[in-house]
Structures are given as C-alpha cells and as structure tokens.
Write an enzyme that holds these catalytic residues in place. Structure first.
Site: not given
Length: 369
Positions: A71, A190, A331
C-alpha cells in the site's frame, strides 16, 4: 446527453438517496458518470452478459502473482514517487484509510498522475477506493478508471456481492473499452458480515481475482482482543483461504503492523503460507522482500512437484492412475498439489527444473537431467 433508465434498484447496489441528490461531478473532456443516473449509464446492461463474462474469464486465467500487496498513501507525494522503485508484485495506491478526508480530492489526481507516469516493470498497478456506500467511491472511480494503466481495484469493507457488482458495472461504464477486460477486482473482507457472506462475495463477478483479510477492521468489528498469537482471528483467516481456494481466487493475509520487527513478520509469513494464503499485505518497503521470499514455494517442493507432473504425464499415457515417486504413492490429489506448486513457482519467476518423463524405473521417480 440522453440516457435511457433501466428499472432496477439503486439502493440494492449501495447508492444512497443523498448520493442521488448530489450535483453532477465536475467534468473535463473525459466522460463521467453522474450521481443522479449512475446505473443508467452502465453499458453492461445493453451487452450480452455471457460474452462479457467469457471475455473476462479468458483474461483472469492469466495468473498475476500477488505475494506482496504493498500500500502507498495516495496523498503522500514522496511515497508515491518512491513507489516507482519498489519490487512488490502488486502496488496499491490508497485512497481510503491512509488519506485524510480533506485530501481525498487531491489524492485522486496525484494517484492518477502516478499511474500515468508509472513504469513498475512487472508490478501490478492497483487502487484502493473508498468503500461502496461511503459517498466517496463514485468520485474515486470516475477519476482512476480513465487511465489505461490501471490493472486492479481493491474494494474495502466488502459486505456482500452487491459491492463487487457495483464496481464491475462502473468499470464497464467509465473505463476505456480497451482496458475493461484487464481490470481485476480484489475484495477486502473486514467484518463479521463479510465473513458470513464469503461464498456470495467470492462468486459475485468474474472480474474478482482475490480475497484480502483485513485484520484490524475485523477485530474492531467483533470487539476481539488482539493478541500476539493471532488465535482470535483463526476462524476468519481459514474461512478466507478455504473460500478463495474453493472458487479459484487468491487469498491475501493480514498486515504485519509491527513493521520494524522482522522476526514477527517472518513468523506471520510462515504461518500464513502454512494456512494456505497466497500472499500478504505490506505497509513498509522493508517488508516486501521477506514477504515475497516466504510466499514462493520451497525449491525442494518445486523439484518434487515437477517429478510428480513428469510421472503423471508418462503413466497417464499407460492408463495407470497411481504411481510412485521417491518411494511415495502419487494419486490425483497429490498431482493437483504439484500443479499448484509449479504454477506458483512460474508466476514468481523461479527456475523450473527439467525432468525426463521417459527415464523411469518400475514406477520409481523420474530423474533430473
């Protein structure tokens, strides 16, 4: 300009009555969406939704790594300039929490300028807008969507699918047509309501690419006591990872707020990766390298994964469903794990070892060249 109104509920998409009564946003030579008819101008309503979804899905199949989602405050000119040199996978210019109410307008223009001037190499360029329903999101979108450099929008405080769908419709209305399929959505969860509605959110729109867990807002919403163990957030974090994995989305873990303590950051990174998160949020440049290193697969895991995929290619041609690599049975669940590991390694720029699918010995592992 005449716009034919469509009959659907504006309130259902977070547009409040006071927003509709507001004056139109000041215009430049660029087209904008007026508050009083925001959804009426959405071109998506006059287009085949199947065609658009298919077009977007094709774009979303191209994986963008987001190990570190960094940010940058949109009102801080120094940090905006400095962001040009950071090496985060995703750079998020912020219009929300890090920007004071009095600076929202100037921050929009500063972010627009930063996007237009940005040359971040491989870094994804994103903008975190203000929350849908805040009364600020329309101004945010009417500015930042005009640049062709925008690659993603982070939507904060997502509570339901309608928040995602609103932003997606704005993209189809405002963004340059050539860039619409390139813009992806990242939903920040949030709150308790956001966690309860995770499936609805994760399937809201084909543009949605990732889910973020916002720890501080979540703890505040529930009244949780924040502890160093992070156990109070265990349920929510694992819900985010599980839902994201179920619907083919990335999951971005919480911010390490103690940004000067590298030991705590490393502990959080290790834990987040073990939980299944694909990346982590960053708020300081010093966190980026550590985060991006931790959210790469271990080279030993990559080598093993390539061996597994190499063996799968060989034995599937022989009609064999399970085989052995390094003394362990392989697998389909293990093969899926191997495919994800190799995909993450490639997206992060790791060197992938080459193996020889023909060099096997009675079901034993393939050998490196």
């Amino acid at each position: 300009m005449t716009i034919a109104l469509k009959s659907f509920s504006l309130l259902a998409y977070g547009v409040k009555p006071q927003m509709l009564a507001s004056k139109a946003i000041a215009t430049t030579s660029r087209p904008v969406v007026f508050r009083s008819s925001v959804f009426a101008a959405v071109r998506l309503l006059n287009t085949s939704s199947t065609e658009i979804k298919n077009g977007i899905s094709t774009k979303l199949s191209e994986n963008r790594p987001r190990r570190a989602l960094f940010y940058v405050p949109g009102s801080d000119e120094r940090k905006l300039h400095k962001s040009i040199s950071v090496a985060a996978d995703c750079i998020v210019y912020d219009l929300e929490d890090s920007v004071a109410a009095s600076k929202k307008g100037s921050a929009r223009q500063m972010i627009m300028d930063a996007l237009e001037a940005s040359e971040h190499g491989k870094a994804e360029k994103a903008v975190r807008i203000n929350a849908v329903g805040s009364g600020l999101e329309l101004d945010d979108l009417n500015v930042v969507l005009h640049t062709k450099r925008l690659q993603a929008i982070v939507i904060p405080k997502v509570q339901s699918a309608k928040d995602i769908q609103f932003v997606s419709r704005m993209i189809d209305s405002v963004a340059p047509e050539s860039n619409r399929a390139n813009i992806r959505l990242i939903a920040s969860v949030e709150s308790a309501m956001g966690i309860m509605n995770l499936k609805e959110i994760a399937t809201a729109d084909p543009r949605l690419d990732a889910l973020i867990f916002a720890a501080e807002d979540y703890c505040a919403d529930l009244g949780l006591v924040r502890t160093p163990s992070r156990l109070e957030m265990l349920f929510a974090r694992q819900q985010i990872v599980t839902t994201a994995s179920a619907f083919g989305l990335q999951s971005i873990d919480l911010v390490c707020v103690d940004y000067q303590n590298m030991d705590i950051l490393k502990e959080e990174c290790r834990e987040g990766r073990e939980f299944g998160f694909t990346g982590k949020q960053a708020i300081h440049p010093g966190q980026i390298d550590t985060i991006q290193e931790y959210f790469l697969p271990d080279p030993k895991d990559v080598e093993r994964a390539v061996k597994i995929m190499d063996g799968f290619e060989l034995y599937s041609k022989k009609g064999v469903g399970a085989f052995v690599v390094d003394g362990k049975m392989i697998d389909m669940p293990v093969i899926k794990w191997a495919q994800k590991v190799v995909a993450k390694a490639k997206a992060g720029g790791m060197e992938i070892p080459e193996l020889d699918a023909q060099n096997t010995n009675d079901g034993k592992s393939t050998k490196t060249k």
